[in-house]
Design a protein around this motif. Structure first.
Motif, PDB file in Angstrom:
ATOM      1  N   SER A 105      -5.193  11.367  14.942  1.00  0.00           N
ATOM      2  CA  SER A 105      -5.738  10.010  14.963  1.00  0.00           C
ATOM      3  C   SER A 105      -4.654   8.939  14.945  1.00  0.00           C
ATOM      4  N   ASP A 106      -3.567   9.179  14.231  1.00  0.00           N
ATOM      5  CA  ASP A 106      -2.475   8.203  14.226  1.00  0.00           C
ATOM      6  C   ASP A 106      -1.872   8.052  15.616  1.00  0.00           C
ATOM      7  N   GLU A 107      -1.816   9.141  16.354  1.00  0.00           N
ATOM      8  CA  GLU A 107      -1.283   9.072  17.714  1.00  0.00           C
ATOM      9  C   GLU A 107      -2.254   8.343  18.641  1.00  0.00           C
ATOM     10  N   VAL A 108      -3.538   8.479  18.381  1.00  0.00           N
ATOM     11  CA  VAL A 108      -4.530   7.738  19.168  1.00  0.00           C
ATOM     12  C   VAL A 108      -4.344   6.238  18.940  1.00  0.00           C
ATOM     13  N   ILE A 109      -4.086   5.849  17.695  1.00  0.00           N
ATOM     14  CA  ILE A 109      -3.828   4.441  17.383  1.00  0.00           C
ATOM     15  C   ILE A 109      -2.591   3.951  18.124  1.00  0.00           C
ATOM     16  N   ASP A 110      -1.567   4.796  18.182  1.00  0.00           N
ATOM     17  CA  ASP A 110      -0.353   4.440  18.924  1.00  0.00           C
ATOM     18  C   ASP A 110      -0.660   4.219  20.411  1.00  0.00           C
ATOM     19  N   VAL A 111      -1.541   5.051  20.956  1.00  0.00           N
ATOM     20  CA  VAL A 111      -1.922   4.901  22.361  1.00  0.00           C
ATOM     21  C   VAL A 111      -2.685   3.598  22.567  1.00  0.00           C
ATOM     22  N   MET A 112      -3.513   3.230  21.600  1.00  0.00           N
ATOM     23  CA  MET A 112      -4.236   1.965  21.705  1.00  0.00           C
ATOM     24  C   MET A 112      -3.252   0.800  21.804  1.00  0.00           C
ATOM     25  N   LEU A 113      -2.164   0.883  21.055  1.00  0.00           N
ATOM     26  CA  LEU A 113      -1.119  -0.134  21.132  1.00  0.00           C
ATOM     27  C   LEU A 113      -0.470  -0.135  22.513  1.00  0.00           C
ATOM     28  N   GLU A 114      -0.162   1.051  23.010  1.00  0.00           N
ATOM     29  CA  GLU A 114       0.464   1.170  24.326  1.00  0.00           C
ATOM     30  C   GLU A 114      -0.432   0.611  25.424  1.00  0.00           C
ATOM     31  N   MET A 161       0.840  -1.196   0.000  1.00  0.00           N
ATOM     32  CA  MET A 161       0.000   0.000   0.000  1.00  0.00           C
ATOM     33  C   MET A 161       0.882   1.254   0.000  1.00  0.00           C
ATOM     34  N   ARG A 162       0.375   2.312  -0.575  1.00  0.00           N
ATOM     35  CA  ARG A 162       1.124   3.564  -0.574  1.00  0.00           C
ATOM     36  C   ARG A 162       1.007   4.313   0.744  1.00  0.00           C
ATOM     37  N   PHE A 163       0.254   3.765   1.661  1.00  0.00           N
ATOM     38  CA  PHE A 163       0.057   4.421   2.954  1.00  0.00           C
ATOM     39  C   PHE A 163       0.180   3.405   4.075  1.00  0.00           C
ATOM     40  N   SER A 164       0.621   3.886   5.221  1.00  0.00           N
ATOM     41  CA  SER A 164       0.662   3.046   6.416  1.00  0.00           C
ATOM     42  C   SER A 164       0.066   3.779   7.615  1.00  0.00           C
ATOM     43  N   HIS A 165      -0.269   5.051   7.430  1.00  0.00           N
ATOM     44  CA  HIS A 165      -0.870   5.858   8.486  1.00  0.00           C
ATOM     45  C   HIS A 165      -2.049   6.649   7.929  1.00  0.00           C
ATOM     46  N   LEU A 166      -2.922   7.085   8.824  1.00  0.00           N
ATOM     47  CA  LEU A 166      -4.107   7.826   8.399  1.00  0.00           C
ATOM     48  C   LEU A 166      -3.756   9.176   7.787  1.00  0.00           C
ATOM     49  N   HIS A 167      -2.743   9.847   8.326  1.00  0.00           N
ATOM     50  CA  HIS A 167      -2.399  11.157   7.770  1.00  0.00           C
ATOM     51  C   HIS A 167      -1.882  11.025   6.336  1.00  0.00           C
ATOM     52  N   ALA A 183     -13.770   1.930   4.957  1.00  0.00           N
ATOM     53  CA  ALA A 183     -13.609   1.275   6.256  1.00  0.00           C
ATOM     54  C   ALA A 183     -12.397   0.348   6.238  1.00  0.00           C
ATOM     55  N   GLY A 184     -12.202  -0.345   5.122  1.00  0.00           N
ATOM     56  CA  GLY A 184     -11.080  -1.263   5.001  1.00  0.00           C
ATOM     57  C   GLY A 184      -9.738  -0.557   5.070  1.00  0.00           C
ATOM     58  N   ALA A 185      -9.648   0.618   4.460  1.00  0.00           N
ATOM     59  CA  ALA A 185      -8.399   1.385   4.510  1.00  0.00           C
ATOM     60  C   ALA A 185      -8.074   1.769   5.943  1.00  0.00           C
ATOM     61  N   ILE A 186      -9.089   2.189   6.680  1.00  0.00           N
ATOM     62  CA  ILE A 186      -8.896   2.563   8.085  1.00  0.00           C
ATOM     63  C   ILE A 186      -8.481   1.346   8.903  1.00  0.00           C
ATOM     64  N   GLY A 187      -9.164   0.222   8.678  1.00  0.00           N
ATOM     65  CA  GLY A 187      -8.831  -1.004   9.396  1.00  0.00           C
ATOM     66  C   GLY A 187      -7.418  -1.483   9.097  1.00  0.00           C
ATOM     67  N   TYR A 188      -6.992  -1.300   7.846  1.00  0.00           N
ATOM     68  CA  TYR A 188      -5.631  -1.680   7.450  1.00  0.00           C
ATOM     69  C   TYR A 188      -4.602  -0.913   8.272  1.00  0.00           C
ATOM     70  N   VAL A 189      -4.831   0.370   8.433  1.00  0.00           N
ATOM     71  CA  VAL A 189      -3.900   1.197   9.206  1.00  0.00           C
ATOM     72  C   VAL A 189      -3.885   0.780  10.672  1.00  0.00           C
ATOM     73  N   ILE A 190      -5.065   0.589  11.247  1.00  0.00           N
ATOM     74  CA  ILE A 190      -5.136   0.196  12.657  1.00  0.00           C
ATOM     75  C   ILE A 190      -4.450  -1.151  12.878  1.00  0.00           C
ATOM     76  N   ALA A 191      -4.745  -2.117  12.014  1.00  0.00           N
ATOM     77  CA  ALA A 191      -4.191  -3.463  12.177  1.00  0.00           C
ATOM     78  C   ALA A 191      -2.673  -3.473  12.081  1.00  0.00           C
ATOM     79  N   ASN A 192      -2.122  -2.609  11.261  1.00  0.00           N
ATOM     80  CA  ASN A 192      -0.675  -2.605  11.045  1.00  0.00           C
ATOM     81  C   ASN A 192       0.086  -1.707  12.010  1.00  0.00           C
ATOM     82  N   ASN A 193      -0.644  -0.926  12.796  1.00  0.00           N
ATOM     83  CA  ASN A 193       0.020  -0.052  13.763  1.00  0.00           C
ATOM     84  C   ASN A 193      -0.392  -0.328  15.210  1.00  0.00           C
TER      85      ASN A 193
END
Length: 302
Positions: free
Chosen positions: A249-258, A1-7, A148-158
């Protein structure tokens, strides 16, 4: 994918004047070396499964094999028809459909994992209720699933999408974020607004534990799907109104991981903590265990 984060999604869409769904279709086609129309056709099939799950949950018996759950989707739909809802018709309908799909899952029916079986009701509940309200075409809804799939892809990979890894925040939380962001796009919002919707949604579920009674994806999982659908609609409305996620939002995903990584094992799908270990939860577990032993004994005698 050309993206790995929401931004990055937001940036690419802005630079290339694309929607999130268009970007995801293109990327999925390229990644799998599959014609775009075939990619869309497969997602269309998934949406048909979602619609059938809602129909079945609203019209057929969905009592689970454990006997612990079933019929709540119908109950909420009946309550909605009484015209006395507290949360409004849109929220109540999404809730009813989300409960129904989750009950179909618990009764061993066919569902689409979005992103998991335990969170399978949120996206269908939001999407199918919205389609009925706004009169949108299936094609429009299918494009929403790609968003929705694009968003899920980012969450799953981060971060996580598995309750066993990160708690229920990873399953229900991810589904809510996916549904919220996609709903913004379905309503004509910008990719930037969709990304903010994800952050707004995820912040509301940080720390949510996974504590299934008796280890079954029923209590409290099904109810969380119903409430998750309502949260997704609220997050989408906030974003469409111009509310922004102060924490990117990307930082929120990082917090979810933490948070998920720090979560005690007993709160990560083991049924060793939380609601599963309340006095009532333990009684339910013991009762089911007793029933299974009785069934096994009867089977041995025959």
């Amino acid at each position: 994918m050309r993206f790995s984060h929401l931004h990055e999604i937001s940036k690419i869409c802005r630079q290339e004047s694309k929607t999130i769904s268009t970007l995801m279709i293109e990327e999925q086609s390229r990644e799998t070396d599959t014609p775009a129309q075939d990619v869309i056709s497969q997602m269309t099939d998934y949406y048909e499964v979602m619609k059938e799950a809602v129909r079945r949950g609203q019209t057929e018996n969905t009592v689970s094999r454990s006997g612990l759950t079933g019929g709540d989707g119908k109950r909420v739909a009946d309550y909605l028809r009484s015209g006395e809802t507290c949360s409004g018709d849109a929220s109540a309908l999404a809730m009813a459909y989300a409960l129904s799909v989750s009950e179909v899952n618990a009764s061993m029916g066919r569902i689409v994992a979005t992103p998991t079986a335990g969170s399978c009701g949120v996206i269908p509940g939001v999407f199918i209720s919205a389609q009925e309200r706004f009169g949108w075409s299936d094609e429009h809804m299918v494009r929403g699933l790609f968003a929705a799939g694009a968003i899920g892809y980012v969450i799953a990979n981060n971060s996580f999408i598995s309750g066993a890894e990160g708690g229920c925040q990873a399953e229900i939380g991810s589904a809510i974020g996916m549904a919220a962001g996609a709903m913004v796009e379905l309503r004509g919002g910008t990719p930037e607004q969709a990304v903010h919707a994800v952050g707004l949604a995820l912040k509301n579920t940080l720390g949510l534990i996974c504590d299934p009674v008796a280890g079954l994806v029923e209590i409290p999982c099904i109810v969380r799907n119903g409430l998750g659908a309502v949260t997704a609609l609220a997050a989408a409305d906030m974003a469409l109104a111009g509310v922004r996620s102060a924490i990117p939002s990307d930082e929120v995903i990082d917090v979810m991981l933490e948070v998920g990584s720090a979560m005690p094992v007993k709160h990560r799908e083991t049924a060793k903590g939380g609601l599963a270990q309340t006095p009532t939860g333990r009684r339910m577990t013991e009762s089911l265990a007793g029933s299974r032993k009785a069934e096994a004994g009867a089977g041995d005698k025959s």
